[in-house]
Write a protein that holds these residues in place. Structure first.
Motif, PDB file in Angstrom:
ATOM      1  N   ASP A   1      46.689  23.754  44.730  1.00 25.31           N
ATOM      2  CA  ASP A   1      46.437  25.095  45.245  1.00 25.31           C
ATOM      3  C   ASP A   1      47.516  26.064  44.766  1.00 25.31           C
ATOM      4  O   ASP A   1      48.695  25.756  44.784  1.00 25.31           O
ATOM      5  N   ARG A   5      45.146  29.325  47.690  1.00 25.62           N
ATOM      6  CA  ARG A   5      43.693  29.279  47.468  1.00 25.62           C
ATOM      7  C   ARG A   5      43.366  28.125  46.525  1.00 25.62           C
ATOM      8  O   ARG A   5      44.152  27.765  45.657  1.00 25.62           O
ATOM      9  N   SER A   6      42.166  27.604  46.666  1.00 29.11           N
ATOM     10  CA  SER A   6      41.718  26.525  45.775  1.00 29.11           C
ATOM     11  C   SER A   6      41.337  27.110  44.418  1.00 29.11           C
ATOM     12  O   SER A   6      41.094  28.315  44.284  1.00 29.11           O
ATOM     13  N   VAL A   9      37.973  29.086  44.392  1.00 25.34           N
ATOM     14  CA  VAL A   9      38.085  30.408  45.017  1.00 25.34           C
ATOM     15  C   VAL A   9      38.803  31.374  44.088  1.00 25.34           C
ATOM     16  O   VAL A   9      38.391  32.527  43.926  1.00 25.34           O
ATOM     17  N   VAL A  12      36.372  32.502  41.443  1.00 23.60           N
ATOM     18  CA  VAL A  12      35.444  33.528  41.950  1.00 23.60           C
ATOM     19  C   VAL A  12      36.145  34.883  42.021  1.00 23.60           C
ATOM     20  O   VAL A  12      35.588  35.909  41.605  1.00 23.60           O
TER      21      VAL A  12
END
Length: 158
Positions: A1, A5-6, A9, A12
Motif C-alpha cells: 500500500d 491506498r491499495s 484504488v 482508479v
C-alpha cells in the motif's frame, strides 16, 4: 500500500484524473488554436527565437517529429504494430514543440507501421496551419521544421 491506498484504488484515482485532464485541456493538444494561447505575438516571438539561434530567417516557430515507442509483441494484430524501419513492435505519436519547450500539437497513439507523412495527413495539422500561421501584414507564413519524413511545403521546412 502506498499513500494508505491499495494499488487498484490508486489506479482508479490516476485514471479518473487523467480523463479529467484530457476532457478539460485535451483540445489544446490537438488544436492549439482553440484557445487564445498561441497568439500572433507568441508565434512571432517563437520565430524570432529560432532565427536568433539558427541565424536563418525561415519564420520557423516549431519542430515536428514522429516518435516510435517500442512495445511488447502483442498476441493479436502483430502486423499493425510492427515498425519495419525500427524492426520493433511499436506505437507512434506525432509531436510539435515550440521554442520555449511547450508542446504545440500532439497526435496519437497510432499503429507502429504508419509513416510520419501519413500521420501528418491524418492529424489535420496542415489544415490548422493553413488557417492560423499567416504572418501579419502579408509577410508570408510561419512554418514548422521537420525531418525528411515530412513532405516539403510552405508550412513545413526541412
Amino acid at each position: 500500500d502506498k499513500f494508505g491506498r491499495s494499488k487498484p484504488v490508486l489506479s482508479v484515482i490516476f485514471n479518473v484524473t487523467l480523463i479529467w485532464i484530457h476532457d478539460t485541456w485535451g483540445d489544446l493538444l490537438t488544436n492549439p488554436f482553440a484557445k487564445p494561447f498561441f497568439t500572433q505575438a507568441r508565434l512571432e516571438s517563437y520565430a524570432t527565437a529560432v532565427e536568433r539561434r539558427s541565424r536563418v530567417n525561415l519564420q520557423v516557430v516549431g519542430f515536428i517529429d514522429g516518435t516510435v515507442r517500442p512495445i511488447c509483441r502483442p498476441s493479436q494484430h502483430q502486423r499493425l504494430c510492427y515498425n519495419d524501419h525500427k524492426r520493433v513492435h511499436a506505437l507512434k505519436y506525432q509531436c510539435v514543440s515550440v521554442a520555449d519547450g511547450l508542446i504545440f500539437h500532439m497526435y496519437g497513439l497510432i499503429e507502429g507501421w504508419r509513416h510520419d507523412s501519413g500521420v501528418l495527413a491524418e492529424s489535420g495539422l496542415l489544415q490548422q496551419l493553413q488557417q492560423h500561421m499567416q504572418v501579419p501584414g502579408g509577410g508570408g507564413v510561419y512554418a514548422l521544421y521537420g525531418d525528411a519524413a515530412y513532405p516539403l511545403s510552405i508550412y513545413l521546412q526541412k
